[in-house]
Design a protein around this motif. Sequence first.
Motif, mmCIF file in Angstrom:
data_model
loop_
_atom_site.group_PDB
_atom_site.id
_atom_site.type_symbol
_atom_site.label_atom_id
_atom_site.label_comp_id
_atom_site.label_asym_id
_atom_site.label_seq_id
_atom_site.Cartn_x
_atom_site.Cartn_y
_atom_site.Cartn_z
ATOM 1 N N PHE A 184 0.852 -1.150 -0.078
ATOM 2 C CA PHE A 184 -0.045 -0.069 -0.070
ATOM 3 C C PHE A 184 0.924 1.157 -0.047
ATOM 4 C CE2 PHE A 184 -2.551 -3.348 1.861
ATOM 5 C CZ PHE A 184 -3.766 -3.186 0.895
ATOM 6 N N LYS A 185 1.050 1.834 -1.257
ATOM 7 C CA LYS A 185 1.688 3.048 -1.282
ATOM 8 C C LYS A 185 0.684 4.424 -1.369
ATOM 9 C CE LYS A 185 5.576 0.707 -3.279
ATOM 10 N NZ LYS A 185 6.420 0.582 -4.472
ATOM 11 N N THR A 186 1.162 5.351 -2.049
ATOM 12 C CA THR A 186 0.322 6.518 -2.154
ATOM 13 C C THR A 186 -1.229 5.830 -2.919
ATOM 14 O OG1 THR A 186 1.880 7.895 -2.523
ATOM 15 C CG2 THR A 186 -0.084 8.905 -3.279
ATOM 16 N N PRO A 187 -2.367 6.356 -2.533
ATOM 17 C CA PRO A 187 -3.396 5.854 -2.790
ATOM 18 C C PRO A 187 -3.645 6.170 -4.449
ATOM 19 C CG PRO A 187 -3.936 6.777 -0.749
ATOM 20 C CD PRO A 187 -2.368 7.106 -1.042
ATOM 21 N N SER A 188 -4.339 5.519 -5.350
ATOM 22 C CA SER A 188 -4.660 5.886 -6.408
ATOM 23 C C SER A 188 -5.930 6.649 -6.529
ATOM 24 C CB SER A 188 -4.659 4.426 -7.223
ATOM 25 O OG SER A 188 -5.910 3.937 -7.036
ATOM 26 N N TYR A 189 -5.973 7.087 -7.979
ATOM 27 C CA TYR A 189 -7.181 7.956 -8.114
ATOM 28 C C TYR A 189 -8.503 7.290 -7.752
ATOM 29 C CZ TYR A 189 -11.201 10.344 -10.282
ATOM 30 O OH TYR A 189 -12.358 10.886 -10.837
ATOM 31 N N LYS A 190 -8.509 6.025 -8.200
ATOM 32 C CA LYS A 190 -9.757 4.995 -8.047
ATOM 33 C C LYS A 190 -10.072 4.750 -6.578
ATOM 34 C CE LYS A 190 -11.814 0.590 -9.176
ATOM 35 N NZ LYS A 190 -11.802 -0.854 -9.940
ATOM 36 N N GLU A 191 -8.617 4.481 -5.892
ATOM 37 C CA GLU A 191 -8.697 4.246 -4.354
ATOM 38 C C GLU A 191 -9.283 5.470 -3.573
ATOM 39 O OE1 GLU A 191 -5.288 1.036 -4.048
ATOM 40 O OE2 GLU A 191 -4.742 2.963 -3.935
ATOM 41 N N LEU A 192 -8.846 6.546 -3.823
ATOM 42 C CA LEU A 192 -9.587 7.816 -3.438
ATOM 43 C C LEU A 192 -11.020 8.176 -3.582
ATOM 44 C CD1 LEU A 192 -6.327 9.894 -3.889
ATOM 45 C CD2 LEU A 192 -7.236 9.426 -1.655
ATOM 46 N N GLN A 193 -11.607 7.491 -4.564
ATOM 47 C CA GLN A 193 -12.947 7.489 -4.882
ATOM 48 C C GLN A 193 -13.907 6.945 -3.753
ATOM 49 O OE1 GLN A 193 -13.619 10.103 -7.140
ATOM 50 N NE2 GLN A 193 -11.450 9.903 -7.063
ATOM 51 N N HIS A 194 -13.108 6.142 -2.983
ATOM 52 C CA HIS A 194 -13.882 5.323 -1.784
ATOM 53 C C HIS A 194 -13.477 5.816 -0.509
ATOM 54 C CE1 HIS A 194 -15.413 2.415 -5.009
ATOM 55 N NE2 HIS A 194 -14.152 2.782 -5.395
ATOM 56 N N ASP A 195 -14.013 5.276 0.701
ATOM 57 C CA ASP A 195 -13.425 5.335 2.175
ATOM 58 C C ASP A 195 -11.980 4.948 2.382
ATOM 59 O OD1 ASP A 195 -13.640 2.782 3.686
ATOM 60 O OD2 ASP A 195 -15.352 2.549 2.015
ATOM 61 N N PHE A 196 -11.519 5.525 3.190
ATOM 62 C CA PHE A 196 -10.138 5.147 3.489
ATOM 63 C C PHE A 196 -9.985 3.747 3.602
ATOM 64 C CE2 PHE A 196 -11.619 6.125 7.640
ATOM 65 C CZ PHE A 196 -10.962 4.985 8.412
ATOM 66 N N MET A 197 -10.674 3.020 3.926
ATOM 67 C CA MET A 197 -10.680 1.691 4.266
ATOM 68 C C MET A 197 -10.794 0.738 2.940
ATOM 69 S SD MET A 197 -9.610 0.739 7.267
ATOM 70 C CE MET A 197 -9.837 -0.958 7.519
ATOM 71 N N TRP A 198 -11.515 1.133 2.026
ATOM 72 C CA TRP A 198 -11.894 0.542 0.899
ATOM 73 C C TRP A 198 -10.584 -0.346 0.207
ATOM 74 C CZ3 TRP A 198 -10.683 0.598 -4.283
ATOM 75 C CH2 TRP A 198 -11.507 -0.160 -5.345
ATOM 76 N N ARG A 199 -9.562 0.247 0.146
ATOM 77 C CA ARG A 199 -8.516 -0.260 -0.770
ATOM 78 C C ARG A 199 -7.844 -1.487 0.214
ATOM 79 N NH1 ARG A 199 -2.843 2.836 -1.145
ATOM 80 N NH2 ARG A 199 -2.554 3.445 0.715
ATOM 81 N N HIS A 200 -8.180 -1.449 1.413
ATOM 82 C CA HIS A 200 -7.672 -2.624 2.307
ATOM 83 C C HIS A 200 -8.496 -3.716 2.378
ATOM 84 C CE1 HIS A 200 -4.616 0.343 3.410
ATOM 85 N NE2 HIS A 200 -5.480 1.246 3.620
ATOM 86 N N TYR A 201 -9.863 -3.320 2.223
ATOM 87 C CA TYR A 201 -10.998 -4.276 2.592
ATOM 88 C C TYR A 201 -10.924 -5.201 1.532
ATOM 89 C CZ TYR A 201 -15.243 -5.911 4.111
ATOM 90 O OH TYR A 201 -16.242 -6.954 4.663
ATOM 91 N N VAL A 202 -10.777 -4.720 0.024
ATOM 92 C CA VAL A 202 -10.927 -5.455 -0.961
ATOM 93 C C VAL A 202 -9.761 -6.350 -1.340
ATOM 94 C CG1 VAL A 202 -12.406 -3.864 -2.287
ATOM 95 C CG2 VAL A 202 -9.894 -3.682 -2.534
ATOM 96 N N LYS A 203 -8.375 -6.239 -0.444
ATOM 97 C CA LYS A 203 -7.332 -6.985 -0.621
ATOM 98 C C LYS A 203 -7.404 -8.006 0.612
ATOM 99 C CE LYS A 203 -5.640 -4.755 -4.062
ATOM 100 N NZ LYS A 203 -5.455 -5.053 -5.444
ATOM 101 N N ASN B 6 -6.674 14.694 0.060
ATOM 102 C CA ASN B 6 -6.974 14.001 -1.292
ATOM 103 C C ASN B 6 -8.210 13.091 -0.753
ATOM 104 O OD1 ASN B 6 -4.734 15.088 -2.586
ATOM 105 N ND2 ASN B 6 -3.372 13.375 -1.255
ATOM 106 N N GLU B 7 -8.726 12.781 0.080
ATOM 107 C CA GLU B 7 -9.901 12.150 0.299
ATOM 108 C C GLU B 7 -11.100 13.025 -0.056
ATOM 109 O OE1 GLU B 7 -9.980 10.444 4.286
ATOM 110 O OE2 GLU B 7 -7.964 9.737 4.357
ATOM 111 N N ARG B 8 -11.125 14.110 -0.196
ATOM 112 C CA ARG B 8 -12.104 14.911 -0.284
ATOM 113 C C ARG B 8 -13.235 14.702 0.486
ATOM 114 N NH1 ARG B 8 -11.548 13.267 -5.374
ATOM 115 N NH2 ARG B 8 -13.632 13.152 -6.035
ATOM 116 N N ASN B 9 -13.175 14.431 1.679
ATOM 117 C CA ASN B 9 -14.424 13.855 2.568
ATOM 118 C C ASN B 9 -14.851 15.409 3.223
ATOM 119 O OD1 ASN B 9 -15.733 13.720 4.946
ATOM 120 N ND2 ASN B 9 -14.660 11.616 5.072
#
Length: 289
Positions: A89-108, A138-141
């Motif tokens: 897990f490096k710098t979040p990608s554009y797609k990853e930033l379109q979701h909540d901060f846990m999403w990219r971890h959950y799908v892995k 970057n999360e645009r929350n």
Amino acid sequence: MKRKDFKVPENFNLSEIATAYATDLPKSEIKLQLKKYRKKIAEIQDKMYADNRYSVLISFQGMDTAGKDSMIREVFKGFNARGVVVESFKTPSYKELQHDFMWRHYVKLPEKGKFTIFNRTQYENVLVTRVHPEYLLNERNPFIDINNLTDDFWNERMNKMVEFEEFWFNNGTIILKFFLHLSKTEQKNRLLKRLEEPKHQWKFSPGDLKERDFWDNYQFCYEQVLKKSNHKRAPWYIVPSDDKDISRLIVAKIIYKTLKKITEIDYPKPEPEILEKISEYKTALSSDK
């Protein structure tokens, strides 16, 4: 070298915990022991893959140069490739930033019967972003104001991570989290080594030097993570990591000691009709030209 020696103490100051581990074992014996435990873990992995009920999530955190990459390479090199996945897990990608901060971890997360290794983890969201709050933009929350962040904000994020881990555990995922505890002096030595050896120079970034200016900030954040997200179902272990060989052996032993307690994992039995005809199948194959 007992597992309990590396568990997170109830009350501690990270700066007072040793980054080196004293042992009388010679280097050759340490490497021999690692090889032995690596084989034992691989045997459990093979059986777990066949059993197809449990999954395992191994998480590594640590400062740059703490040895995460080489740890993964050396501890898990005996694994069947079908049953293990490494996620970095490096710098979040554009797609990853379109979701909540846990999403990219959950799908892995690991599938049933498999191991997943997290090289850096969901806790980056309360480590690097806490040291550099501007990254939260970057999360645009719309509910995050980086100018008014409080301890409650970070604690709530960590509580959510613990809740997720409880949920993952209750669905059959065994979770182990390792903090590779490195001294600032040893980090300097490893960065110098990268610069001195041509084959390692590609790993160096000027940003590594800039981040060293935030060393104390990171140590504070790691201490908070270790204190607030250590729990029985997903424990943290603080691994002295100034010596890579020793740190690898410590991690391998902890993984093995944890997994060997799950005694119900076994190779599935063939269907009764297959068992009844084993000798018939053997005879047919033996006579087959």
